[in-house]
Each structure stands twice: as structure tokens, then as C-alpha cells.
Design a protein around this motif. Structure first.
Motif, mmCIF file in Angstrom:
data_model
loop_
_atom_site.group_PDB
_atom_site.id
_atom_site.type_symbol
_atom_site.label_atom_id
_atom_site.label_comp_id
_atom_site.label_asym_id
_atom_site.label_seq_id
_atom_site.Cartn_x
_atom_site.Cartn_y
_atom_site.Cartn_z
ATOM 1 N N LYS A 200 0.862 -1.178 0.000
ATOM 2 C CA LYS A 200 0.000 0.000 0.000
ATOM 3 C C LYS A 200 0.895 1.224 0.000
ATOM 4 O O LYS A 200 2.057 1.156 0.423
ATOM 5 C CB LYS A 200 -0.899 0.042 1.244
ATOM 6 C CG LYS A 200 -1.894 -1.077 1.380
ATOM 7 C CD LYS A 200 -2.712 -0.901 2.653
ATOM 8 C CE LYS A 200 -3.720 -2.011 2.853
ATOM 9 N NZ LYS A 200 -4.485 -1.821 4.111
ATOM 10 N N MET A 201 0.362 2.339 -0.443
ATOM 11 C CA MET A 201 1.156 3.565 -0.414
ATOM 12 C C MET A 201 0.252 4.788 -0.355
ATOM 13 O O MET A 201 -0.872 4.781 -0.843
ATOM 14 C CB MET A 201 2.087 3.659 -1.627
ATOM 15 C CG MET A 201 1.388 3.698 -2.967
ATOM 16 S SD MET A 201 2.455 4.225 -4.322
ATOM 17 C CE MET A 201 2.471 5.989 -4.041
ATOM 18 N N VAL A 202 0.775 5.827 0.274
ATOM 19 C CA VAL A 202 0.129 7.140 0.289
ATOM 20 C C VAL A 202 1.161 8.146 -0.198
ATOM 21 O O VAL A 202 2.259 8.243 0.367
ATOM 22 C CB VAL A 202 -0.355 7.519 1.702
ATOM 23 C CG1 VAL A 202 -0.907 8.948 1.701
ATOM 24 C CG2 VAL A 202 -1.402 6.538 2.203
ATOM 25 N N ALA A 203 0.831 8.864 -1.238
ATOM 26 C CA ALA A 203 1.721 9.896 -1.779
ATOM 27 C C ALA A 203 1.225 11.261 -1.340
ATOM 28 O O ALA A 203 0.025 11.550 -1.424
ATOM 29 C CB ALA A 203 1.764 9.822 -3.301
ATOM 30 N N CYS A 204 2.134 12.095 -0.854
ATOM 31 C CA CYS A 204 1.785 13.445 -0.400
ATOM 32 C C CYS A 204 2.633 14.468 -1.150
ATOM 33 O O CYS A 204 3.866 14.398 -1.120
ATOM 34 C CB CYS A 204 2.000 13.585 1.107
ATOM 35 S SG CYS A 204 0.831 12.619 2.101
ATOM 36 N N HIS A 205 1.965 15.408 -1.803
ATOM 37 C CA HIS A 205 2.624 16.408 -2.646
ATOM 38 C C HIS A 205 2.440 17.797 -2.044
ATOM 39 O O HIS A 205 1.336 18.160 -1.629
ATOM 40 C CB HIS A 205 2.037 16.389 -4.058
ATOM 41 C CG HIS A 205 1.930 15.026 -4.659
ATOM 42 N ND1 HIS A 205 2.979 14.404 -5.296
ATOM 43 C CD2 HIS A 205 0.893 14.160 -4.700
ATOM 44 C CE1 HIS A 205 2.599 13.214 -5.726
ATOM 45 N NE2 HIS A 205 1.337 13.044 -5.380
ATOM 46 N N THR A 206 3.494 18.587 -2.016
ATOM 47 C CA THR A 206 3.385 19.964 -1.544
ATOM 48 C C THR A 206 2.528 20.782 -2.503
ATOM 49 O O THR A 206 2.561 20.598 -3.711
ATOM 50 C CB THR A 206 4.772 20.608 -1.437
ATOM 51 O OG1 THR A 206 5.498 20.381 -2.661
ATOM 52 C CG2 THR A 206 5.566 20.037 -0.288
ATOM 53 N N MET A 207 1.758 21.706 -1.930
ATOM 54 C CA MET A 207 0.879 22.566 -2.709
ATOM 55 C C MET A 207 1.177 24.024 -2.367
ATOM 56 O O MET A 207 1.512 24.341 -1.216
ATOM 57 C CB MET A 207 -0.582 22.262 -2.395
ATOM 58 C CG MET A 207 -1.002 20.834 -2.690
ATOM 59 S SD MET A 207 -1.035 20.453 -4.460
ATOM 60 C CE MET A 207 -2.575 21.261 -4.936
ATOM 61 N N PRO A 208 1.063 24.942 -3.337
ATOM 62 C CA PRO A 208 1.320 26.357 -3.053
ATOM 63 C C PRO A 208 0.223 26.955 -2.185
ATOM 64 O O PRO A 208 -0.961 26.939 -2.556
ATOM 65 C CB PRO A 208 1.360 27.000 -4.444
ATOM 66 C CG PRO A 208 0.585 26.078 -5.324
ATOM 67 C CD PRO A 208 0.783 24.704 -4.766
ATOM 68 N N TYR A 209 0.616 27.461 -1.018
ATOM 69 C CA TYR A 209 -0.322 28.032 -0.055
ATOM 70 C C TYR A 209 0.478 28.831 0.956
ATOM 71 O O TYR A 209 1.687 28.597 1.114
ATOM 72 C CB TYR A 209 -1.120 26.906 0.636
ATOM 73 C CG TYR A 209 -2.515 27.312 1.038
ATOM 74 C CD1 TYR A 209 -3.501 27.527 0.083
ATOM 75 C CD2 TYR A 209 -2.847 27.482 2.379
ATOM 76 C CE1 TYR A 209 -4.781 27.904 0.448
ATOM 77 C CE2 TYR A 209 -4.131 27.865 2.754
ATOM 78 C CZ TYR A 209 -5.098 28.082 1.773
ATOM 79 O OH TYR A 209 -6.361 28.468 2.129
ATOM 80 N N PRO A 210 -0.149 29.771 1.683
ATOM 81 C CA PRO A 210 0.622 30.580 2.631
ATOM 82 C C PRO A 210 1.239 29.772 3.765
ATOM 83 O O PRO A 210 2.203 30.210 4.383
ATOM 84 C CB PRO A 210 -0.420 31.572 3.169
ATOM 85 C CG PRO A 210 -1.452 31.658 2.104
ATOM 86 C CD PRO A 210 -1.519 30.288 1.522
ATOM 87 N N TYR A 211 0.668 28.621 4.087
ATOM 88 C CA TYR A 211 1.280 27.720 5.062
ATOM 89 C C TYR A 211 1.321 26.318 4.452
ATOM 90 O O TYR A 211 0.764 26.065 3.380
ATOM 91 C CB TYR A 211 0.528 27.732 6.395
ATOM 92 C CG TYR A 211 -0.955 27.441 6.324
ATOM 93 C CD1 TYR A 211 -1.433 26.140 6.405
ATOM 94 C CD2 TYR A 211 -1.873 28.476 6.185
ATOM 95 C CE1 TYR A 211 -2.784 25.869 6.345
ATOM 96 C CE2 TYR A 211 -3.233 28.212 6.131
ATOM 97 C CZ TYR A 211 -3.685 26.907 6.205
ATOM 98 O OH TYR A 211 -5.025 26.639 6.142
ATOM 99 N N GLY A 212 1.994 25.383 5.120
ATOM 100 C CA GLY A 212 2.211 24.073 4.545
ATOM 101 C C GLY A 212 0.912 23.312 4.283
ATOM 102 O O GLY A 212 0.103 23.109 5.181
ATOM 103 N N VAL A 213 0.708 22.896 3.028
ATOM 104 C CA VAL A 213 -0.430 22.066 2.643
ATOM 105 C C VAL A 213 0.095 20.922 1.777
ATOM 106 O O VAL A 213 0.908 21.144 0.877
ATOM 107 C CB VAL A 213 -1.487 22.869 1.856
ATOM 108 C CG1 VAL A 213 -2.556 21.942 1.274
ATOM 109 C CG2 VAL A 213 -2.140 23.919 2.746
ATOM 110 N N PHE A 214 -0.364 19.711 2.075
ATOM 111 C CA PHE A 214 0.038 18.541 1.297
ATOM 112 C C PHE A 214 -1.199 17.891 0.691
ATOM 113 O O PHE A 214 -2.175 17.613 1.394
ATOM 114 C CB PHE A 214 0.753 17.520 2.187
ATOM 115 C CG PHE A 214 2.132 17.930 2.592
ATOM 116 C CD1 PHE A 214 3.242 17.467 1.916
ATOM 117 C CD2 PHE A 214 2.317 18.790 3.667
ATOM 118 C CE1 PHE A 214 4.517 17.847 2.293
ATOM 119 C CE2 PHE A 214 3.586 19.176 4.053
ATOM 120 C CZ PHE A 214 4.687 18.701 3.364
#
Length: 295
Positions: A200-214
């Protein structure tokens, strides 16, 4: 989150290492986060190992040059790859869960959020926020579970819900072994390409936002994860994580991978390189007499 006693010590160490990694990593993504910032010469096409998919790339945005197929995963393969280089001075940080949850995270609340953060409606920051919120609120494709995490706790909670509440986990990420300002160049795949155990796997990608969002997601369709050592034309060394999706039949035909690879949905596997500030959660694997099994 609940852990069995046998996994507690290992998971505490994993959490400490993950938190340390995230604190460093989340200082590396600017609110715009889309600038190329390239420092390279022309990408040449006269190489014997290049796959047929990689022709006519001069017409494609270099930041999309992260896609390949499983046939391309071979020692000696040389291809242009884009690895974004983030500026730590423009660092949105992960917020504590209580603080992140105190703000709305909704496209309907965008005007209120822009006022709160002091961004003009027609600014690049506003467009980036709108795109992130729209993507986070879009419907998942068939067989996909998705979630936009606005704090470390919420990201770990989601990963655990997919991998199993009592399961240990590993965190995989691309590692740059040398320092360089070059974002886009030809890389050659070196010896010791390894498939990682990932039932199983979960992929988390950074997103442009004023604070950290994945943007985190998991798919029920078959996927494979590889660790691929690379060497750039300028000598850069990268231990890259590559995820391959074996079934793309549910993907929209406008997905950029199909443009880059010149293929259609469902006709081939689609793999992609992960940037260093993206994460993959997989179950921790233990070795037994019967082989390997997920904890």
C-alpha cells in the motif's frame, strides 16, 4: 492515533525523523512555487539510450519533464528530468493542527482568506491559493482516496487510515546527494535500481499556499515504487523515488503525462519522479521465514 506496544518504539523514532525532515522540507516551498529557475544549456537529443517517447520535448514545459514508463527504467537510460529547487527564504511552514483548523480551507471562503493574508484578488498568490483549493475540492478519480492535509497531525492521521491504524510505516523521498542550482538537465540511470516493497502507499505532494499544505492520495489500482540512482550531465547525484501507475484507464485524457509521453489513457504504465519535498508513506516491512510481510 493508536499503536500496538510492539511497534511503539520504532514508530516514535520514525516520527522524530519524519518531523525533523518535514521541518527542513517545508522551508523549501514558496507560495508561487512554479518558477522554473533553470540554469542549463540546451537539452540535446543525440543519445543512444533515449526512449522514443522523449522526442520533440522542446515544445513542452520543462517542469513537466518528470514522466516516463516502466520500459524506461533501465540502467544507462538517459533522459531530461526536472527537479525543482526551492528557495528556503520563501518558506511556508507547517502549522500546528489547532491553528490550521482554526481557519477555513474552502474555495467559497477564498475572498476572506485573501483579506486575512493580505493578497490582492488579481495577484499570483491569490491564483495559487485558488488553484490549490480547487484541486483539493475536486472529486477523486475512480479507485482513489484523497485528502489535503493542513498540518503534520492530519497528514499522519490520513496515512495511518490507509496503511492501517496499528501498522508501522516508512517515509520515502528523493534525496539530492550534491548541491546544485540546476533544475533541468539530462540524467543517466545508474546501477542498483531497486523496487521498494509497497503493498500500500500514500503519496503526499506539496501545494502552493501561505502555510504548509500537502495533497495526499492513495489508489486501489496497482502501483510500484522504485529507488533510482541518477547522475546528471554536470555530475549531480540524485537518489530519486519513482512511482509507477500500472492502470491509467481512469485518468483524464488531459493529464500532462499523456502529452509528455505521447500515449493515451490505459495504454501503458505511467511513472513519475518525485521532487525532494514530496513524501511517500508505505507500510514497514519485516522479514519472516515466509518472506516479507507488512507490519
Amino acid at each position: 492515533m493508536h499503536y500496538s506496544a510492539t511497534n511503539m518504539a520504532e514508530n516514535v523514532l520514525t516520527w522524530i525523523l519524519l518531523l525533523h525532515f518535514l521541518l527542513i522540507m517545508c522551508s523549501s516551498y514558496g507560495i508561487i512555487g512554479r518558477e522554473l529557475g533553470m540554469n542549463h544549456g540546451a537539452i540535446t537529443s543525440n543519445d543512444d539510450h533515449k526512449h522514443d517517447h522523449h522526442h520533440h520535448h522542446h515544445d513542452i514545459d520543462p517542469s513537466l519533464m518528470v514522466f516516463l514508463t516502466m520500459k524506461d527504467l533501465k540502467v544507462g537510460q538517459r533522459m531530461p528530468i526536472y527537479f525543482p529547487k526551492r528557495d528556503p527564504s520563501t518558506s511556508p511552514k507547517l502549522w500546528p493542527k489547532q491553528e490550521a483548523d482554526s481557519l477555513p480551507f474552502s474555495l467559497k471562503k477564498l475572498p476572506q482568506l485573501l483579506q486575512l493574508f493580505g493578497f490582492a484578488r488579481d495577484s499570483a498568490q491569490a491564483k495559487a491559493m485558488e488553484d490549490t483549493l480547487r484541486e483539493c475540492e475536486s472529486k477523486p478519480i475512480k479507485g482513489e482516496v484523497k485528502f489535503c492535509a493542513t498540518s503534520l497531525d492530519s497528514m499522519l492521521d490520513f496515512a495511518q487510515s490507509i496503511l492501517g491504524k496499528d501498522s508501522g510505516f516508512r517515509v520515502l523521498s528523493t534525496s539530492h546527494k550534491t548541491k546544485s542550482s540546476v533544475s533541468f538537465q539530462n540524467y543517466t540511470m545508474l546501477e542498483d535500481i531497486k523496487e521498494m516493497e509497497a503493498p500500500k502507499m500514500v503519496a503526499c505532494h506539496t501545494m502552493p499556499y501561505p502555510y504548509g499544505v500537502f495533497y495526499c492520495h492513495s489508489q486501489t489500482t496497482q502501483n510500484k515504487v522504485y529507488r533510482v540512482p541518477l547522475e546528471g550531465d554536470n555530475g549531480d547525484k540524485v537518489e530519486a523515488i519513482v512511482v509507477c501507475h500500472l492502470d491509467t484507464s481512469q485518468w483524464g485524457s488531459s493529464h500532462p503525462s499523456f502529452q509528455v509521453l505521447a500515449v493515451k489513457p490505459g495504454t501503458t504504465s505511467v511513472c513519475h519522479f518525485f521532487p525532494a519535498d514530496n513524501l511517500i508513506f508505505v507500510p514497514k516491512v519485516v522479514q519472516s521465514d515466509a518472506g516479507f510481510s507488512a507490519m
